[in-house]
Design a protein around this motif. Structure first.
Motif, short mmCIF file in Angstrom:
data_model
loop_
_atom_site.label_atom_id
_atom_site.label_comp_id
_atom_site.label_asym_id
_atom_site.label_seq_id
_atom_site.Cartn_x
_atom_site.Cartn_y
_atom_site.Cartn_z
N PRO A 112 -13.12 1.69 40.44
CA PRO A 112 -11.96 0.81 40.64
C PRO A 112 -12.27 -0.46 41.44
CG PRO A 112 -11.35 3.08 41.06
CD PRO A 112 -12.84 3.07 40.83
N GLN A 113 -13.17 -0.38 42.41
CA GLN A 113 -13.48 -1.54 43.24
C GLN A 113 -14.45 -2.51 42.59
OE1 GLN A 113 -14.23 1.62 43.93
NE2 GLN A 113 -16.33 1.82 44.61
N SER A 114 -14.93 -2.18 41.38
CA SER A 114 -15.94 -3.02 40.74
C SER A 114 -15.38 -4.12 39.84
CB SER A 114 -16.92 -2.14 39.95
OG SER A 114 -16.26 -1.56 38.84
N TRP A 115 -14.07 -4.29 39.76
CA TRP A 115 -13.48 -5.34 38.93
C TRP A 115 -13.78 -6.70 39.54
CZ3 TRP A 115 -11.35 -4.54 34.22
CH2 TRP A 115 -10.97 -3.23 33.89
N THR A 116 -14.21 -7.64 38.71
CA THR A 116 -14.52 -9.00 39.14
C THR A 116 -13.58 -9.97 38.45
OG1 THR A 116 -16.86 -8.43 39.36
CG2 THR A 116 -16.33 -10.77 39.21
N GLU A 117 -12.92 -10.83 39.24
CA GLU A 117 -12.01 -11.82 38.66
C GLU A 117 -12.81 -12.99 38.09
OE1 GLU A 117 -8.15 -14.58 39.84
OE2 GLU A 117 -8.82 -13.02 41.22
N LEU A 118 -12.48 -13.38 36.86
CA LEU A 118 -13.11 -14.53 36.22
C LEU A 118 -12.39 -15.80 36.63
CD1 LEU A 118 -13.67 -13.18 32.58
CD2 LEU A 118 -15.13 -12.96 34.58
N ASP A 119 -13.04 -16.95 36.40
CA ASP A 119 -12.41 -18.23 36.65
C ASP A 119 -11.18 -18.37 35.76
OD1 ASP A 119 -12.19 -20.69 37.89
OD2 ASP A 119 -13.57 -21.70 36.53
N THR A 120 -10.26 -19.25 36.13
CA THR A 120 -9.06 -19.46 35.34
C THR A 120 -9.43 -20.03 33.97
OG1 THR A 120 -7.80 -19.91 37.35
CG2 THR A 120 -6.82 -20.64 35.27
N PRO A 121 -8.96 -19.41 32.90
CA PRO A 121 -9.29 -19.92 31.56
C PRO A 121 -8.58 -21.23 31.26
CG PRO A 121 -7.82 -18.03 31.40
CD PRO A 121 -8.15 -18.20 32.84
N LYS A 122 -9.09 -21.93 30.23
CA LYS A 122 -8.44 -23.15 29.76
C LYS A 122 -7.04 -22.80 29.27
CE LYS A 122 -8.79 -26.80 26.34
NZ LYS A 122 -9.40 -27.27 25.11
#
Length: 150
Positions: free
Chosen positions: A24-34
């Motif tokens: 559960p702690q391994s989720w990485t947020e990506l940059d905001t998409p176009k």
């Protein structure tokens, strides 16, 4: 507060192991998409018809729907790419979850997918990365699951 799952979304990813997301702690947020590029596209399953002479349908059966997630990211100075690729091929399997702007609304979770990247450039947008995730059968449940931030 919204009542719809729309607006600026948050995309997170984690490696998928044995058909399920990692810890559960391994989720990485990506940059905001176009703007307006994040989309989940369903493709209806195969339709098989049993027909009599004359064309009347006696019975029908359908295959399961398949899904594809797509989004575009700007290539920004000093910002790392979310996935390493070799000519667009990204190794391994990946899970995704998408949280709508109002995180009390229902988003989506994909437990298992394979991802590719298409790099492109225009003078209007600069360098862009178009990611396409083909959703695969997960360890349990549906291919696309509802997700609401806890």
């Amino acid at each position: 507060m919204a009542i719809l799952s729309w607006g600026k979304c948050k995309i997170e990813t984690t490696p998928s192991t044995d058909g399920a997301p990692g810890e559960p702690q391994s989720w990485t947020e990506l940059d905001t998409p176009k703007k307006d590029t994040t989309k989940l596209t369903p493709t209806s399953g195969e339709e098989i018809l049993a027909q009599e002479e004359g064309g009347e349908v006696v019975d029908a059966r359908y295959g399961k729907t398949t899904y594809q997630l797509e989004f575009d990211l700007f290539v920004k100075k000093g910002k790392e790419r979310p996935f390493e690729d070799i000519d667009g091929l990204i190794a391994g399997e990946h899970a995704f979850r998408i949280t709508p702007e109002d995180d009390t609304c229902e988003g989506i979770q994909i437990d298992r997918s394979v991802v590719r990247c298409e790099e492109n450039y225009t003078t209007a947008d600069g360098k862009m990365l178009h990611y396409v995730a083909k959703c695969l059968k997960p360890k349990t449940g549906n291919t696309v699951k509802p997700y609401t931030k806890e």
